[in-house]
Design a protein around this motif. Sequence first.
Motif, PDB file in Angstrom:
ATOM      1  N   LEU A 143       0.831  -1.194   0.000  1.00  0.00           N
ATOM      2  CA  LEU A 143       0.000   0.000   0.000  1.00  0.00           C
ATOM      3  C   LEU A 143       0.872   1.252   0.000  1.00  0.00           C
ATOM      4  N   PRO A 144       0.380   2.312  -0.622  1.00  0.00           N
ATOM      5  CA  PRO A 144       1.130   3.573  -0.530  1.00  0.00           C
ATOM      6  C   PRO A 144       1.012   4.164   0.883  1.00  0.00           C
ATOM      7  N   GLU A 145       2.077   4.765   1.347  1.00  0.00           N
ATOM      8  CA  GLU A 145       2.097   5.318   2.700  1.00  0.00           C
ATOM      9  C   GLU A 145       0.965   6.323   2.958  1.00  0.00           C
ATOM     10  N   PRO A 146       0.635   7.230   2.006  1.00  0.00           N
ATOM     11  CA  PRO A 146      -0.473   8.160   2.279  1.00  0.00           C
ATOM     12  C   PRO A 146      -1.816   7.442   2.501  1.00  0.00           C
ATOM     13  N   PHE A 147      -2.022   6.331   1.822  1.00  0.00           N
ATOM     14  CA  PHE A 147      -3.252   5.572   2.041  1.00  0.00           C
ATOM     15  C   PHE A 147      -3.264   5.007   3.453  1.00  0.00           C
ATOM     16  N   TRP A 148      -2.144   4.431   3.896  1.00  0.00           N
ATOM     17  CA  TRP A 148      -2.053   3.884   5.251  1.00  0.00           C
ATOM     18  C   TRP A 148      -2.344   4.960   6.292  1.00  0.00           C
ATOM     19  N   LYS A 149      -1.757   6.128   6.114  1.00  0.00           N
ATOM     20  CA  LYS A 149      -1.974   7.218   7.075  1.00  0.00           C
ATOM     21  C   LYS A 149      -3.452   7.622   7.135  1.00  0.00           C
ATOM     22  N   MET A 150      -4.107   7.673   5.965  1.00  0.00           N
ATOM     23  CA  MET A 150      -5.537   7.982   5.949  1.00  0.00           C
ATOM     24  C   MET A 150      -6.316   6.875   6.649  1.00  0.00           C
ATOM     25  N   LEU A 151      -5.944   5.626   6.401  1.00  0.00           N
ATOM     26  CA  LEU A 151      -6.622   4.502   7.045  1.00  0.00           C
ATOM     27  C   LEU A 151      -6.503   4.583   8.566  1.00  0.00           C
ATOM     28  N   GLU A 152      -5.323   4.909   9.060  1.00  0.00           N
ATOM     29  CA  GLU A 152      -5.143   5.076  10.516  1.00  0.00           C
ATOM     30  C   GLU A 152      -6.153   6.073  11.071  1.00  0.00           C
ATOM     31  N   SER A 153      -6.378   7.159  10.350  1.00  0.00           N
ATOM     32  CA  SER A 153      -7.288   8.195  10.834  1.00  0.00           C
ATOM     33  C   SER A 153      -8.756   7.784  10.745  1.00  0.00           C
ATOM     34  N   ARG A 154      -9.061   6.774   9.975  1.00  0.00           N
ATOM     35  CA  ARG A 154     -10.444   6.310   9.813  1.00  0.00           C
ATOM     36  C   ARG A 154     -10.863   5.353  10.936  1.00  0.00           C
ATOM     37  N   LEU A 155      -9.906   4.819  11.675  1.00  0.00           N
ATOM     38  CA  LEU A 155     -10.189   3.899  12.781  1.00  0.00           C
ATOM     39  C   LEU A 155     -10.556   4.716  14.008  1.00  0.00           C
ATOM     40  N   ARG A 156     -11.755   5.285  13.986  1.00  0.00           N
ATOM     41  CA  ARG A 156     -12.092   6.246  15.025  1.00  0.00           C
ATOM     42  C   ARG A 156     -13.223   5.811  15.960  1.00  0.00           C
ATOM     43  N   VAL A 157     -13.708   4.581  15.813  1.00  0.00           N
ATOM     44  CA  VAL A 157     -14.654   4.029  16.772  1.00  0.00           C
ATOM     45  C   VAL A 157     -13.857   3.627  18.010  1.00  0.00           C
ATOM     46  N   SER A 158     -14.410   3.810  19.182  1.00  0.00           N
ATOM     47  CA  SER A 158     -13.716   3.412  20.408  1.00  0.00           C
ATOM     48  C   SER A 158     -13.392   1.923  20.351  1.00  0.00           C
ATOM     49  N   GLY A 159     -12.126   1.583  20.562  1.00  0.00           N
ATOM     50  CA  GLY A 159     -11.688   0.196  20.510  1.00  0.00           C
ATOM     51  C   GLY A 159     -11.398  -0.317  19.110  1.00  0.00           C
ATOM     52  N   ALA A 160     -11.392   0.569  18.109  1.00  0.00           N
ATOM     53  CA  ALA A 160     -11.143   0.158  16.723  1.00  0.00           C
ATOM     54  C   ALA A 160      -9.775  -0.488  16.597  1.00  0.00           C
TER      55      ALA A 160
END
Length: 190
Positions: free
Chosen positions: A120-137
């Motif tokens: 995966l491209p690094e910018p995609f990974w960084k965006m994915l990290e920010s999408r895990l925003r449910v508590s306990g994600a």
Amino acid sequence: MATSPKQDKSFAEATHRFNIWVGAVSSGKTYSSIERFIYDLKNGPKGDAMVIGVNRTSIQRNILTHLYRQLGFPCPTEKSQMSRLYGRDVWFVGAPDVSAVPTIQGSTLALAYVDEATNLPEPFWKMLESRLRVSGAKLLATCNPEGPSHWFKKEILDQSKEKEVKYWTFLMDDNPSLLESYKERMKKMN
């Protein structure tokens, strides 16, 4: 199917925000990571999930056929972009290059599964990290080892203590379903 001690250990310990199975082809990492994904689909925090790979075809071949076989459910077609499992939407997203970043903007995820994270491209990974925003994600990922200068090694694996990352390194000997003759052939090729 029989599992190895490493597979059992990784399943039990995959309780971190980021859980990564690292290893060579046929090392058993996909089996145990999919087993954990199923467990987390059933028992994890409520919300959407996402299965990510280089493209939709690789997601189908590498993950969905195994996932749905283990579940005993009919596999979605290659044209399907999502499915419902255990009361949640599960989206299928290909990320071949940085142009895929906008496809996940705005998502709110409880769970993500990434096939071959080092592709995966690094910018995609960084965006994915920010999408895990449910508590306990949490995120579950597999990858083949890459060189020491690869962004994933430097930014994720080498920073594991600071970033809530747990990872396990698998070898072919950690896969109890492989025949010894196959392992010997593969070792001779290297």
